[in-house]
Design a protein around this motif. Structure first.
Motif, PDB file in Angstrom:
ATOM      1  N   PRO A   1      -8.626   2.986  -2.136  1.00 45.34           N
ATOM      2  CA  PRO A   1      -7.621   3.129  -1.083  1.00 45.34           C
ATOM      3  C   PRO A   1      -6.970   4.514  -1.106  1.00 45.34           C
TER       4      PRO A   1
ATOM      5  N   ASP B   1       0.791  -1.227   0.000  1.00 40.23           N
ATOM      6  CA  ASP B   1       0.000   0.000   0.000  1.00 40.23           C
ATOM      7  C   ASP B   1       0.827   1.284   0.000  1.00 40.23           C
TER       8      ASP B   1
ATOM      9  N   THR C   1      -6.211   1.142   8.046  1.00 42.21           N
ATOM     10  CA  THR C   1      -5.406   1.018   6.835  1.00 42.21           C
ATOM     11  C   THR C   1      -4.033   1.637   7.052  1.00 42.21           C
TER      12      THR C   1
END
Length: 403
Positions: free
Chosen positions: A171, A138, A382
């Motif tokens: 995201p 990520d 996250t």
């Protein structure tokens, strides 16, 4: 996925901490097949230095590229050709490679890296050439986009782009999925041996984890500066990437007081030590937790109520890719739950695709390490991309803890 260890003997002094050959352990290599994530070089600076820089902002690594490579035209499925993939160990099982080659006629060449930083360095050194598909985590997607190291191709234009679960469709690191598509998801929590630690004493948060009585034995922590520092920050009521100097001081004080309760600081053998009963509680990644549960049903994976890190590894196209249509074909192929199931099963991970979890074996679906409950997902946070200065702070605090 991640390795690197520092073993603490039971009669340790401050000088007893020692690491196996990789140097300081910073996050970012994940799991049961031995990857090491290291954000930066080791830094053994005092907490005073950490606090003085806590409010600084960081920059993005230098890169020769100054503009995006764009390939977001109509999708053309490739039949034949070749594709060069750079990924984590364990993410492309042989049976998956053979099936993909049979189904598409595309010949795969797969190389592996052991850290996001190794991937980044490779792309920087070659200007993004040498590989077509890369699989950054990520925060590294965010970094590579800023460095113009990824092709802008737009997942929404792929036929199977619609299969991505809503949870992974926007995201922070790539809000419109223009540069990446999710591949594998995992979580960082801790595991408790319910036979050794009674329910009345079993922790449900990082705060309780660090406060657990030493009478139950010593714990284990991952040899990972990001994971340990995030856990400590959450335990003192703060959050990841904070710029509050007091929070770092509080986290430092907590970790220093916790030293006597730690038996092992390691990202290797985590599942084995818990499964064997050598450790009765420890920080762990969810796919390692799943492996541990296969050998010891008394183990319970906990999603800490004060914050459980959720991380996502992704598919992307390198800026110097020579086989764009084949790369898009690969990504589209892996966005079909039926094609992706074997990878999720091999990785010990839940699916990022609609209907994907339903294809997993029932034993996997019933484990909260693979499919968290709705309540457990409420605790998921996250992973963020911290500034370079904050990343340095994490390493400094962690090294201070291990000295």
């Amino acid at each position: 996925m991640r390795t690197s260890s520092a073993v603490i003997p039971s009669n340790h002094s401050h000088s007893d901490y020692r690491e196996s050959g990789r140097g300081c352990g910073s996050r970012y290599g994940r799991g049961h097949v031995g990857r090491t994530f290291r954000r930066m070089a080791c830094m053994a600076l005092a907490v005073a230095g950490l606090l003085s820089s806590a409010a600084c902002s960081g920059g993005i690594s230098d890169s020769a590229r100054t503009t995006d490579v764009v390939a977001n035209g109509a999708y053309h499925e490739a039949h034949g050709g070749e594709l060069h993939i750079y990924t984590w160990a364990g993410y492309m099982p042989d049976d998956v490679i053979k099936k993909f080659e049979k189904d598409t006629g595309i010949k795969l060449t797969v190389d592996t890296f052991e850290s996001n930083e190794a991937l980044e360095a490779k792309l920087q050194s070659t200007g993004g050439s040498g590989y077509d598909i890369v699989m950054p985590s990520d925060y590294m997607v965010y970094q590579l986009i800023k460095e113009h190291m990824l092709v802008k191709f737009d997942v929404s234009k792929l036929p199977n782009g619609k299969n991505i679960s809503k949870e992974f469709s926007s995201p922070y690191y790539d809000p419109k999925l223009e540069y990446s598509a999710p591949y594998v998801v995992g979580y960082t929590g801790f595991m408790v041996n319910t036979k050794k630690i009674p329910k009345s004493a079993a922790p449900t948060s990082w705060k309780e984890f660090f406060a657990l009585s030493s009478k139950y034995g010593k714990s284990q922590l991952l040899n990972d500066s990001i994971e340990v520092t995030n856990a400590a920050l959450r335990a003192v009521g703060s959050e990841q990437c904070t710029t509050d100097a007091r929070a770092y001081q509080n986290a430092n004080d907590l970790l220093q007081s916790y030293r006597s309760k730690v038996g092992v600081v390691s990202s290797e053998g985590v599942a084995d030590r818990l499964a064997s009963g050598e450790q009765v509680i420890g920080m762990i990644w969810s796919y390692d937790a799943y492996q541990a549960q296969q050998s010891n049903k008394d183990l319970e994976f906990v999603y800490p109520s004060d914050g459980t890190t959720q991380f996502v590894d992704n598919m992307a196209i390198a800026a110097g890719a020579q086989n764009i249509d084949q790369a898009k074909t690969f990504i589209n192929y892996m966005l079909d739950p039926k094609n992706k199931e074997a990878i999720d099963e091999s990785a010990g991970a839940g699916s990022v695709l609609k209907g994907g979890d339903a294809l997993l074996p029932s034993e996997m679906r019933s484990s909260n390490t693979i499919v968290p409950s709705a309540d457990e997902l409420k605790h998921a946070v996250t992973e963020k991309a911290c500034s370079n200065a904050i990343n340095d702070n994490y390493t400094q605090l962690f090294e201070n803890f291990k000295q």
